[in-house]
Design a protein around this motif. Structure first.
Motif, PDB file in Angstrom:
ATOM      1  N   THR A 148      51.794  40.753  38.570  1.00 16.51           N
ATOM      2  CA  THR A 148      51.532  40.132  39.853  1.00 16.51           C
ATOM      3  C   THR A 148      51.788  41.123  40.987  1.00 16.51           C
ATOM      4  O   THR A 148      51.015  41.166  41.934  1.00 16.51           O
ATOM      5  N   LEU A 149      52.855  41.889  40.885  1.00 13.21           N
ATOM      6  CA  LEU A 149      53.157  42.859  41.943  1.00 13.21           C
ATOM      7  C   LEU A 149      52.056  43.895  42.066  1.00 13.21           C
ATOM      8  O   LEU A 149      51.702  44.308  43.177  1.00 13.21           O
ATOM      9  N   LEU A 150      51.510  44.310  40.930  1.00 18.10           N
ATOM     10  CA  LEU A 150      50.433  45.290  40.954  1.00 18.10           C
ATOM     11  C   LEU A 150      49.194  44.705  41.638  1.00 18.10           C
ATOM     12  O   LEU A 150      48.560  45.363  42.466  1.00 18.10           O
ATOM     13  N   ARG A 151      48.866  43.466  41.317  1.00 18.50           N
ATOM     14  CA  ARG A 151      47.713  42.812  41.960  1.00 18.50           C
ATOM     15  C   ARG A 151      47.935  42.630  43.453  1.00 18.50           C
ATOM     16  O   ARG A 151      47.014  42.781  44.253  1.00 18.50           O
ATOM     17  N   GLU A 152      49.146  42.271  43.848  1.00 20.03           N
ATOM     18  CA  GLU A 152      49.446  42.122  45.274  1.00 20.03           C
ATOM     19  C   GLU A 152      49.318  43.445  46.001  1.00 20.03           C
ATOM     20  O   GLU A 152      48.759  43.501  47.106  1.00 20.03           O
ATOM     21  N   ALA A 153      49.820  44.513  45.404  1.00 17.42           N
ATOM     22  CA  ALA A 153      49.721  45.843  46.020  1.00 17.42           C
ATOM     23  C   ALA A 153      48.258  46.269  46.118  1.00 17.42           C
ATOM     24  O   ALA A 153      47.822  46.816  47.145  1.00 17.42           O
ATOM     25  N   GLU A 154      47.498  46.028  45.065  1.00  9.04           N
ATOM     26  CA  GLU A 154      46.078  46.366  45.060  1.00  9.04           C
ATOM     27  C   GLU A 154      45.339  45.567  46.137  1.00  9.04           C
ATOM     28  O   GLU A 154      44.507  46.110  46.867  1.00  9.04           O
ATOM     29  N   ALA A 155      45.677  44.297  46.275  1.00 11.89           N
ATOM     30  CA  ALA A 155      45.046  43.449  47.284  1.00 11.89           C
ATOM     31  C   ALA A 155      45.392  43.919  48.695  1.00 11.89           C
ATOM     32  O   ALA A 155      44.541  43.913  49.587  1.00 11.89           O
ATOM     33  N   ALA A 156      46.637  44.336  48.895  1.00  6.31           N
ATOM     34  CA  ALA A 156      47.044  44.836  50.216  1.00  6.31           C
ATOM     35  C   ALA A 156      46.271  46.100  50.573  1.00  6.31           C
ATOM     36  O   ALA A 156      45.824  46.270  51.717  1.00  6.31           O
ATOM     37  N   THR A 157      46.076  46.974  49.600  1.00  4.24           N
ATOM     38  CA  THR A 157      45.308  48.204  49.828  1.00  4.24           C
ATOM     39  C   THR A 157      43.862  47.866  50.150  1.00  4.24           C
ATOM     40  O   THR A 157      43.259  48.432  51.065  1.00  4.24           O
ATOM     41  N   LEU A 158      43.308  46.933  49.406  1.00  4.69           N
ATOM     42  CA  LEU A 158      41.941  46.487  49.649  1.00  4.69           C
ATOM     43  C   LEU A 158      41.804  45.913  51.053  1.00  4.69           C
ATOM     44  O   LEU A 158      40.865  46.242  51.791  1.00  4.69           O
ATOM     45  N   ALA A 159      42.729  45.064  51.444  1.00  3.10           N
ATOM     46  CA  ALA A 159      42.676  44.432  52.764  1.00  3.10           C
ATOM     47  C   ALA A 159      42.754  45.487  53.871  1.00  3.10           C
ATOM     48  O   ALA A 159      42.054  45.387  54.887  1.00  3.10           O
ATOM     49  N   GLN A 160      43.585  46.491  53.689  1.00  2.00           N
ATOM     50  CA  GLN A 160      43.681  47.576  54.672  1.00  2.00           C
ATOM     51  C   GLN A 160      42.350  48.328  54.779  1.00  2.00           C
ATOM     52  O   GLN A 160      41.910  48.680  55.869  1.00  2.00           O
ATOM     53  N   ALA A 161      41.696  48.563  53.632  1.00  2.00           N
ATOM     54  CA  ALA A 161      40.403  49.248  53.630  1.00  2.00           C
ATOM     55  C   ALA A 161      39.343  48.410  54.346  1.00  2.00           C
ATOM     56  O   ALA A 161      38.538  48.936  55.125  1.00  2.00           O
ATOM     57  N   VAL A 162      39.347  47.106  54.105  1.00  2.00           N
ATOM     58  CA  VAL A 162      38.400  46.220  54.780  1.00  2.00           C
ATOM     59  C   VAL A 162      38.692  46.202  56.282  1.00  2.00           C
ATOM     60  O   VAL A 162      37.766  46.256  57.103  1.00  2.00           O
ATOM     61  N   ALA A 163      39.962  46.142  56.638  1.00  2.00           N
ATOM     62  CA  ALA A 163      40.340  46.155  58.059  1.00  2.00           C
ATOM     63  C   ALA A 163      39.844  47.437  58.729  1.00  2.00           C
ATOM     64  O   ALA A 163      39.344  47.392  59.870  1.00  2.00           O
ATOM     65  N   GLU A 164      39.942  48.524  58.048  1.00  2.00           N
ATOM     66  CA  GLU A 164      39.465  49.810  58.580  1.00  2.00           C
ATOM     67  C   GLU A 164      37.953  49.750  58.811  1.00  2.00           C
ATOM     68  O   GLU A 164      37.461  50.184  59.862  1.00  2.00           O
ATOM     69  N   LEU A 165      37.226  49.214  57.840  1.00  2.00           N
ATOM     70  CA  LEU A 165      35.769  49.108  57.974  1.00  2.00           C
ATOM     71  C   LEU A 165      35.378  48.206  59.147  1.00  2.00           C
ATOM     72  O   LEU A 165      34.457  48.512  59.893  1.00  2.00           O
ATOM     73  N   VAL A 166      36.084  47.096  59.302  1.00  2.00           N
ATOM     74  CA  VAL A 166      35.750  46.138  60.349  1.00  2.00           C
ATOM     75  C   VAL A 166      36.173  46.642  61.722  1.00  2.00           C
ATOM     76  O   VAL A 166      35.398  46.597  62.681  1.00  2.00           O
ATOM     77  N   ARG A 167      37.386  47.128  61.821  1.00  2.00           N
ATOM     78  CA  ARG A 167      37.938  47.473  63.134  1.00  2.00           C
ATOM     79  C   ARG A 167      37.543  48.843  63.650  1.00  2.00           C
ATOM     80  O   ARG A 167      37.495  49.056  64.860  1.00  2.00           O
TER      81      ARG A 167
END
Length: 196
Positions: free
Chosen positions: A1-20
């Motif tokens: 679960t921790l690995l998935r959460e970390a992966e999701a956080a990285t993904l969200a940061q990448a999406v935020a970068e693309l959007v913002r």
């Protein structure tokens, strides 16, 4: 679960970068995953960054808060004595009553000698509140047609006369607006299939 959460956080940061910073619209970005559970973690991470998103959910339509709010309105129109449904409807974005408003309505019903008859207390107008004035006018206007209109027509009338879409857009977090509007539209579509 921790690995998935970390992966999701990285993904969200990448999406935020693309959007913002890269000028992408959120609707132009698609995230693919082998398992639905990974997408749930991604949705949580995107929500934490206040990024709008649509994710596959295992919720039924009736479990969505916007749908439950509309069902509460229908319940009150059919049975005005349903105090819990009236409280939910009044608190919904459709009317926007506060907890303080509901407490005052409860006190007004108790003072009139009918502590469970919130409908009468509301309709008497003894509690001054913009939310209650709005609710009184709209509910009174929908009460009679509720007995004769087909479900879709009644819901459509509630959504449009109540300016529900605009009120949802103002009340829910920006990242949930699309999901909220989709829920209301899905309920309207589902109601077309009902005969009575």
């Amino acid at each position: 679960t921790l690995l998935r959460e970390a992966e999701a956080a990285t993904l969200a940061q990448a999406v935020a970068e693309l959007v913002r910073h890269e000028g992408f619209a959120p609707g132009e970005i698609f995230v693919l995953a082998r398992r639905r559970a990974s997408l749930r973690f991604a949705a949580q991470a995107l929500r934490a960054l206040h990024l709008p998103h649509v994710a596959p959910e295992e919720w039924s339509l009736a479990a969505l808060p916007e749908v439950q709010d509309l069902i509460a309105v229908l319940d009150v129109l059919a049975s005005p004595g349903q105090t819990l449904s009236l409280a939910r409807a009044l608190k919904s974005p459709l009317f926007g009553a506060s907890d303080h408003d509901l407490l005052r309505l409860s006190e007004a019903a108790r003072a009139a000698g009918a502590p469970r008859d919130w409908w009468s207390a509301l309709m008497r107008g003894g509690v001054a509140s913009p939310a209650f004035e709005r609710a009184r006018a709209l509910l009174a206007g929908w009460r009679e047609p509720a007995a004769t209109l087909p479900p879709h027509d009644l819901l459509d009338r509630i959504v449009h006369e109540g300016d529900l879409i605009a009120r949802l857009a103002a009340a829910v977090p920006a990242e949930r607006v699309a999901v909220s509007v989709d829920a209301v539209e899905a309920l309207l579509a589902a109601s077309l299939e009902l005969d009575g």
